[in-house]
Every structure is written in structure tokens, then in C-alpha cells.
Write a protein that holds these residues in place. Structure first.
Motif, PDB file in Angstrom:
ATOM      1  N   LEU A  47      -1.498 -28.452  16.676  1.00 16.89           N
ATOM      2  CA  LEU A  47      -1.342 -28.744  15.250  1.00 16.89           C
ATOM      3  C   LEU A  47      -2.692 -28.719  14.552  1.00 16.89           C
ATOM      4  O   LEU A  47      -2.815 -28.182  13.434  1.00 16.89           O
ATOM      5  CB  LEU A  47      -0.678 -30.115  15.077  1.00 16.89           C
ATOM      6  N   ASN A  48      -3.714 -29.271  15.194  1.00 17.16           N
ATOM      7  CA  ASN A  48      -5.069 -29.209  14.644  1.00 17.16           C
ATOM      8  C   ASN A  48      -5.510 -27.767  14.434  1.00 17.16           C
ATOM      9  O   ASN A  48      -6.006 -27.392  13.366  1.00 17.16           O
ATOM     10  CB  ASN A  48      -6.055 -29.910  15.592  1.00 17.16           C
ATOM     11  N   SER A  49      -5.327 -26.946  15.470  1.00 17.36           N
ATOM     12  CA  SER A  49      -5.766 -25.547  15.411  1.00 17.36           C
ATOM     13  C   SER A  49      -5.043 -24.789  14.308  1.00 17.36           C
ATOM     14  O   SER A  49      -5.651 -23.978  13.592  1.00 17.36           O
ATOM     15  CB  SER A  49      -5.515 -24.864  16.761  1.00 17.36           C
ATOM     16  N   ALA A  50      -3.736 -25.046  14.158  1.00 15.64           N
ATOM     17  CA  ALA A  50      -2.953 -24.337  13.155  1.00 15.64           C
ATOM     18  C   ALA A  50      -3.422 -24.677  11.751  1.00 15.64           C
ATOM     19  O   ALA A  50      -3.608 -23.778  10.898  1.00 15.64           O
ATOM     20  CB  ALA A  50      -1.473 -24.685  13.321  1.00 15.64           C
ATOM     21  N   ILE A  51      -3.640 -25.968  11.492  1.00 12.92           N
ATOM     22  CA  ILE A  51      -4.075 -26.381  10.149  1.00 12.92           C
ATOM     23  C   ILE A  51      -5.494 -25.900   9.867  1.00 12.92           C
ATOM     24  O   ILE A  51      -5.813 -25.462   8.756  1.00 12.92           O
ATOM     25  CB  ILE A  51      -3.969 -27.905  10.017  1.00 12.92           C
TER      26      ILE A  51
END
Length: 369
Positions: A47-51
Motif C-alpha cells: 500500500l505504501n509503494s502504490a501510494i
């Protein structure tokens, strides 16, 4: 008695049916706090990487005109204005420094945006946590058996599945976007450099946004999975809950024993004051209040002992053994018992009644003498 009964019920609940080692109970607040101090928190790196990917793509797309202008100014400066400059070592060093500064200016907005977004999304997931325990070397990490277990664990399989899904999704999105815009690629030959870069940046931005949105969906699913695994790892057995209860609240049996010892000591001290007292006021069977008065030291008579029922009988027994006068005054005995504690002065409104009792006591003592 009530606390012992509650403890007994808790014992029955803790050891009913389930074995001591089965971790079936939700983690207590204390267990969660200890895990947090050790750095055991859950978060989704996907989720961090996507955002961060979406934030970086948006920042790059928005900063593209600014980057082009900087690059254009730099190119114009060196191709048109400094063509006659001597190509010395000092000039190469100066040019290299300028290139680094220009690159820094171009990259800084993107770097700053992704840095702030990364801090924010991490804080929203886990809050502020600082723990050096995760950096502490652990010998079990060198154990090959444990290593194989980690490789073939459920978590490892989930990570493998996510990685394969990401590769497939990214490949499909890149293919679909390229197929959508393939007619534009031959035209790049006839376009100006700036126009070609703008079209290319739009295509890349579209790819990045589509990939980022799909990755966010994967990240949300991963966040739920990480939460589930974290909750599972924190689960406690009923025996562990009992032990924690003992550590935080204290062993109820031990506390009960300590209170009993304290009551016994207090009772002994109280009974030791009865022989030194002036009078015991009773009602006559249910209450007994013991008063002592020294005119030179005390402002008013002091309650040195008090008791009800069995305790009252015990006080009167000790008083008889040591010759302390016992006066029956039911109303005064009840009033003193309910309105005073051991060590209290007699209330002002009872001075008259107590003075009459003490006067009677002193007369009795004079007659005996």
C-alpha cells in the motif's frame, strides 16, 4: 470474599475446555503495548509503494514543464552562450557542478513529494514507533531450518502470489496502453523534441496511474492480510492471560492474605490501646467505642478503638480484664461509631454527652481509690 469469588470464576473460565497452550484469546492492551515497544506493528508495504508511485507520478507530471524549462535553459546556455569557453579542468569542474545543481532542482519537487507522502502513509498505518529491538542480532536467524520454514511459510507464498500478480498486471497495463497509443510512435520522428517529450510523458503518466490504482487495490487487500496475521500473532492462551492478570493486578490470594495480615496487625494495635483508655461506651451488645482523654495533651477525647458485634464483645472483655470503665449509652455509642474513625477527636456536637460520661467515669475512679 467478593474478590476471591471473582478470581475463582476467572480461574474456571481460563481453564475450562481449552488447553493451556492454545492461543485462542484476543490480545490484551498490555500485550499490544509490549509488542509495539518491540516494534511489532503491522503495515502494508504494498500500500505504501502504490501510494508513493501515484504521488511520484503526479508530481513528475505536474513538474514536467518546470523540468523542461530548466533543461532548455541549461542547453541554451552551453550550446549558444558558452561555445567560446576554454575547455579546461576548472571549466569541466564548474560545468559538472552546474549539471548537479540543475538535476537537483529538477528532481527536488518529486523527491520532496514522495518523501512527505511516504512519511504520512507510514504514520497513518503505524503511528510513531521507535524500537531498536528489530536491529538486534538474533542467532535463530542464522538457523537454516528456520530459514527454510520462512521460505515455505504462508506469508512467503502470499508474497510470491502478490509479486506474480503485480508482474502480470503491470505487463498487461503496459501492453494495453502501448497498443492504445501505438499509432503515435511513428510520428515522433516528425515532432519537435519538446512536443515528443510531452506526448511520451502523458503515455507514461497514464501507465503509472493505472498501475498505481491496481496496486492500491492489492495494497488494501495486503493491509487486511497483515492486520489478520498481526492479530493472530498476538493471540494469547488463557494461561497467559491469567499470568498477566496476576502480574498487573497481583495474585488475589496473595493480596487477600496481605490484607488479612494488615487487619490483624491493625486489630492488635487497636486492642493494645484499650487498657490505656478511660472509658468504653457500648449500646450494650452491638457497638463499643473506646475513648481516651488527656487534658494536658488533647483538645478533646480521642477514639482509640471501635468495634461492632464480635469486635465489640472482644473490646469489652479486654476492658474488664484491665479495669477500664464500661458505660452503656446506646444512642451515644451508635452516634460515635458511625461518625468517627480510630484516631478522630470526638465531634464538637457530642462534647456535652461525652463530658457527662467522663465525669461519671472520674467519679467512679475516685470512689475506688
Amino acid at each position: 470474599m467478593e474478590e476471591q469469588y471473582r478470581y475463582f470464576l476467572m480461574d474456571l473460565q481460563l481453564f475450562a475446555d481449552d488447553g493451556m497452550g492454545e492461543k485462542t484469546e484476543k490480545a490484551t492492551p498490555r500485550r499490544r503495548e509490549e509488542a509495539r515497544k518491540k516494534g511489532q506493528v503491522f503495515k502494508s508495504t504494498d500500500l505504501n509503494s502504490a501510494i508513493i508511485l501515484i504521488a511520484g507520478s503526479v508530481a513528475s507530471f505536474m513538474a514536467f514543464p518546470y523540468m523542461v524549462n530548466n533543461l532548455k535553459s541549461f542547453t541554451t546556455l552551453y550550446l549558444l552562450q558558452r561555445t567560446q569557453q576554454d575547455f579546461s579542468n576548472d571549466y569541466i569542474y564548474f560545468m559538472l557542478l552546474e549539471v548537479l545543481i540543475i538535476m537537483g532542482k529538477m528532481i527536488f519537487p518529486i523527491f520532496l513529494t514522495t518523501f512527505i507522502v511516504a512519511l504520512l502513509i507510514t504514520y497513518l498505518q503505524v503511528g510513531f514507533v521507535f524500537s531498536g529491538e528489530s536491529l538486534t542480532p538474533k542467532l535463530e536467524r542464522l538457523n537454516p531450518v528456520e530459514g527454510f520454514k520462512r521460505i515455505f511459510s504462508k506469508r512467503a507464498l502470499v508474497e510470491l502470489g502478490k509479486s506474480l500478480l503485480k508482474v502480470i498486471v503491470t505487463g498487461y497495463i503496459v501492453y494495453s496502453v502501448m497498443r492504445k497509443h501505438y499509432i503515435l510512435f511513428p510520428r515522433f520522428i516528425d515532432m519537435e523534441l519538446i512536443a515528443g517529450l510531452q506526448v511520451l510523458s502523458s503515455i507514461v503518466f497514464e501507465m503509472a496511474m493505472k498501475v498505481g490504482l491496481v496496486f492500491i487495490i492489492i495494497g488494501i487487500a495486503d493491509y487486511i492480510f497483515q492486520w489478520y496475521e498481526h492479530e493472530k500473532s498476538l493471540k494469547m492462551s488463557k494461561y497467559e492471560i491469567k499470568q498477566e492478570y496476576k502480574q498487573t493486578e497481583g495474585d488475589p490470594q496473595l493480596k487477600s492474605r496481605q490484607r488479612r495480615i494488615q487487619r490483624d496487625i491493625a486489630m492488635q494495635r487497636m486492642m493494645a490501646e484499650v487498657p490505656k483508655a478511660d472509658v468504653v461506651i457500648t449500646n450494650p451488645t452491638h457497638f463499643a467505642v473506646v475513648l481516651k482523654y488527656e487534658a494536658s495533651k488533647m483538645e478533646a477525647p480521642v477514639v482509640v478503638a471501635r468495634g461492632k458485634d464480635f469486635m465489640a464483645l472482644k473490646i469489652k472483655e479486654i476492658a474488664r480484664m484491665h479495669g477500664v470503665v464500661i458505660v452503656e449509652n446506646p444512642v451515644l455509642a451508635r452516634t460515635l461509631y458511625y461518625n468517627t474513625e480510630i484516631g478522630d477527636l470526638v465531634p464538637e456536637e457530642l462534647y456535652q454527652a461525652v463530658a457527662e460520661v467522663l465525669a461519671f467515669v472520674y467519679k467512679q475512679k475516685k470512689r475506688v481509690v
